[in-house]
Design a protein around this motif. Sequence first.
Motif, PDB file in Angstrom:
ATOM      1  N   THR A 220       0.872  -1.210  -0.035  1.00 61.05           N
ATOM      2  CA  THR A 220      -0.126  -0.064  -0.049  1.00 61.05           C
ATOM      3  C   THR A 220       1.085   1.348  -0.066  1.00 61.05           C
ATOM      4  O   THR A 220       2.157   1.155   0.462  1.00 61.05           O
ATOM      5  N   LYS A 221       0.389   2.488  -0.371  1.00 57.96           N
ATOM      6  CA  LYS A 221       1.284   3.522  -0.458  1.00 57.96           C
ATOM      7  C   LYS A 221       1.762   4.006   0.747  1.00 57.96           C
ATOM      8  O   LYS A 221       2.747   4.337   1.149  1.00 57.96           O
ATOM      9  N   ASP A 222       0.759   3.869   1.839  1.00 53.25           N
ATOM     10  CA  ASP A 222       1.302   4.044   3.332  1.00 53.25           C
ATOM     11  C   ASP A 222       2.265   3.374   3.581  1.00 53.25           C
ATOM     12  O   ASP A 222       3.321   3.884   4.412  1.00 53.25           O
ATOM     13  N   ASN A 223       2.424   1.929   3.461  1.00 51.73           N
ATOM     14  CA  ASN A 223       3.301   1.047   3.875  1.00 51.73           C
ATOM     15  C   ASN A 223       4.821   1.442   3.290  1.00 51.73           C
ATOM     16  O   ASN A 223       5.731   1.402   3.838  1.00 51.73           O
ATOM     17  N   ILE A 224       4.563   1.774   1.863  1.00 54.80           N
ATOM     18  CA  ILE A 224       5.944   1.947   1.211  1.00 54.80           C
ATOM     19  C   ILE A 224       6.396   3.346   1.652  1.00 54.80           C
ATOM     20  O   ILE A 224       7.799   3.300   1.855  1.00 54.80           O
ATOM     21  N   ASN A 225       5.681   4.040   1.938  1.00 52.66           N
ATOM     22  CA  ASN A 225       6.039   5.449   2.452  1.00 52.66           C
ATOM     23  C   ASN A 225       6.698   5.271   3.967  1.00 52.66           C
ATOM     24  O   ASN A 225       8.059   5.696   3.884  1.00 52.66           O
ATOM     25  N   SER A 226       5.992   4.603   4.631  1.00 49.60           N
ATOM     26  CA  SER A 226       6.613   4.233   5.943  1.00 49.60           C
ATOM     27  C   SER A 226       8.164   3.414   5.900  1.00 49.60           C
ATOM     28  O   SER A 226       8.943   3.585   6.465  1.00 49.60           O
ATOM     29  N   THR A 227       8.045   2.600   5.020  1.00 49.83           N
ATOM     30  CA  THR A 227       9.135   1.885   4.594  1.00 49.83           C
ATOM     31  C   THR A 227      10.447   2.666   4.340  1.00 49.83           C
ATOM     32  O   THR A 227      11.566   2.625   5.080  1.00 49.83           O
ATOM     33  N   LEU A 228      10.376   3.628   3.418  1.00 48.34           N
ATOM     34  CA  LEU A 228      11.204   4.434   3.103  1.00 48.34           C
ATOM     35  C   LEU A 228      11.704   5.254   4.128  1.00 48.34           C
ATOM     36  O   LEU A 228      12.782   5.686   4.565  1.00 48.34           O
ATOM     37  N   LYS A 229      10.746   5.799   4.994  1.00 47.85           N
ATOM     38  CA  LYS A 229      10.830   6.780   5.850  1.00 47.85           C
ATOM     39  C   LYS A 229      11.741   6.328   7.198  1.00 47.85           C
ATOM     40  O   LYS A 229      12.722   7.010   7.686  1.00 47.85           O
ATOM     41  N   ASN A 230      11.260   5.026   7.241  1.00 47.20           N
ATOM     42  CA  ASN A 230      12.072   4.091   8.545  1.00 47.20           C
ATOM     43  C   ASN A 230      13.496   4.076   8.031  1.00 47.20           C
ATOM     44  O   ASN A 230      14.480   4.016   8.881  1.00 47.20           O
ATOM     45  N   TYR A 231      13.617   3.869   6.821  1.00 50.47           N
ATOM     46  CA  TYR A 231      14.894   3.522   6.390  1.00 50.47           C
ATOM     47  C   TYR A 231      15.869   4.446   6.524  1.00 50.47           C
ATOM     48  O   TYR A 231      16.950   4.194   6.946  1.00 50.47           O
ATOM     49  N   ILE A 232      15.449   5.947   6.073  1.00 56.62           N
ATOM     50  CA  ILE A 232      16.283   6.754   6.439  1.00 56.62           C
ATOM     51  C   ILE A 232      16.624   7.175   7.850  1.00 56.62           C
ATOM     52  O   ILE A 232      17.631   7.501   8.216  1.00 56.62           O
ATOM     53  N   ILE A 233      15.724   7.031   8.804  1.00 57.76           N
ATOM     54  CA  ILE A 233      15.753   7.276   9.983  1.00 57.76           C
ATOM     55  C   ILE A 233      16.777   6.282  10.440  1.00 57.76           C
ATOM     56  O   ILE A 233      17.772   6.759  11.306  1.00 57.76           O
ATOM     57  N   ASN A 234      16.551   5.025  10.160  1.00 58.31           N
ATOM     58  CA  ASN A 234      17.499   4.050  10.844  1.00 58.31           C
ATOM     59  C   ASN A 234      18.986   4.358  10.370  1.00 58.31           C
ATOM     60  O   ASN A 234      20.047   4.126  10.960  1.00 58.31           O
ATOM     61  N   LYS A 235      19.034   4.855   9.022  1.00 60.87           N
ATOM     62  CA  LYS A 235      20.622   5.029   8.538  1.00 60.87           C
ATOM     63  C   LYS A 235      20.789   6.481   8.901  1.00 60.87           C
ATOM     64  O   LYS A 235      22.105   6.773   8.093  1.00 60.87           O
ATOM     65  N   ASN A 236      20.114   7.195   9.284  1.00 58.56           N
ATOM     66  CA  ASN A 236      20.527   8.528   9.561  1.00 58.56           C
ATOM     67  C   ASN A 236      20.753   9.297   8.167  1.00 58.56           C
ATOM     68  O   ASN A 236      22.029   9.908   8.182  1.00 58.56           O
TER      69      ASN A 236
END
Length: 455
Positions: A396-412
């Motif tokens: 879903t668009k929401d999941n894709i969005n949070s996947t990307l967002k979480n990734y940049i947070i984790n990787k700083n």
Amino acid sequence: MEVVTRFAPSPTGYLHIGGARTAIFNYLFAKKHNGKYLVRIEDTDQKRSTSEAVKAIHDGLNWLKINTNEKIVYQSSRLNSHTKIAYELLDKGCAYKCYLSNDELQDLRIKSRENGIPIKSPWRNKSVNKPDKEFVIRLKMPSEGTTVINDIVQGEISVQNEILDDMVILRSDKTPTYMLSSVVDDYEMAVTHIIRGDDHLNNAFRQIQIIKYMNWKEPYYAHIPLIHGTDGSKLSKRHGATNVFEYHKMGYTSDAMFSYLLQLGWSSSNEDNYEYSKAVELFTLEKINKSPSKFDIKKLNNINSKFLNNMDVNEVYDLICKSFNLNLENTQKNRLKGLLPELLKRVNVYTEIRDDIEWIVNESFICTDNDHQKILNANLTILNEISLLLDSCSWTKDNINSTLKNYIINKNLKFKEIGYPLRLALTGKINSPDLVSVIYELGCTIVTNRLNYQY
RNA sequence: GGUCCCUUCGUCUAAUGGUUAGGACACCGCCCUUUCACGGCGGCAAUACGAGUUCGAAUCUCGUAGGGAUCACCA
């Protein structure tokens, strides 16, 4: 009285922008009054008229959805009627046979230009018959008084009759001239309102004499100003395309063109854009401006983009397929349709999305640009990691969005740092619709394939 | 040259003798933002010129300038 209007192009080329606007005004006025809108092809000049031009005019009118439902009238099929009237005028003494030779005419023309008085043939007051000599029939213009026309657009205009020349109504080869044909046809087609370009305004004063001599009812006139180019001179090719159908090929929609042309010289307060039924409802000849207006492609672009974004996706999709000659499978079709609303926000004309078709439609598309590939190679880890995450994400668009967002947070990281390579890998372009939409519409398989590609 | 017509932001236009001359496009700036866009907010910008009529003129009149149309046995 039933309103009858007509659009009367001569088939010597394509449908010109100015002609199209004239047709629109005729169309709207007739519809507004529940009247009849006719099309008459003025093909009496056999040398210049072609069947290709007739087709081009129909293409233009059909595209703009302003072709007539009535039978098309071809002027060339009505020559006998016209000729009959010429002889009738001759019999009544309202016209005369003129035996002037070309050379004599040339001399007279020079003289008339010098003293500002129109050509008066010496045969005007002689009722001689020379059975063996060629002649033309000229209308005997009144030489005194004034002729007044109450034009709906131009207002009351009067000219001195003495400046009217004795125009030829029947040529020496016995064919009628436009000046005669047009008047006779308008009468016999029962045209009530003559709406045409104001290059015909001068003609009106001469043509109306025929109507008076024949005791016909005078039509209402509305002479509309011509369209000019941006520099104020008459619209011509150097200002851009003057063929309306060219705009179809360029990717403008007919509704936008219709709306733009209508607004060029006409307005009803409080509206920006006009779709057909609104235009019919609001149209009045009185609101047409008297001054010529300039064709401005930027305004047309703006209107077109608005229409494009309000159109049904399926409709735009069909236009695009036709324009690019696409024949897509269902999955391809769905991807394109899904991304279309986003793509259309970015363009003025739908042909501008040509460059985007490839990465959307072609499953095995990969970025081929050398410089871009270098950037992708430098970011392979990021792409692979994101690919892995997306692979296990429910789509879903929401999941894709949070996947990307979480990734940049984790990787700083900043979004820019993943956005740039992602966009290149998926679309091969620096600019595209937002990544979440792109990823969502392309689907998991295509996305992971493109993200894991070894360059 | 004769005749006819036209002239409000760069463009399309609104304003029936009284508006701070309004809107849209374009342009510029700011906000939003994930690139490009969309969107939101704001800014720049006009009565061609000169007289006259009027308490008051973009609006009515005259003149000037500029532009356009037309002056075919084309349409």
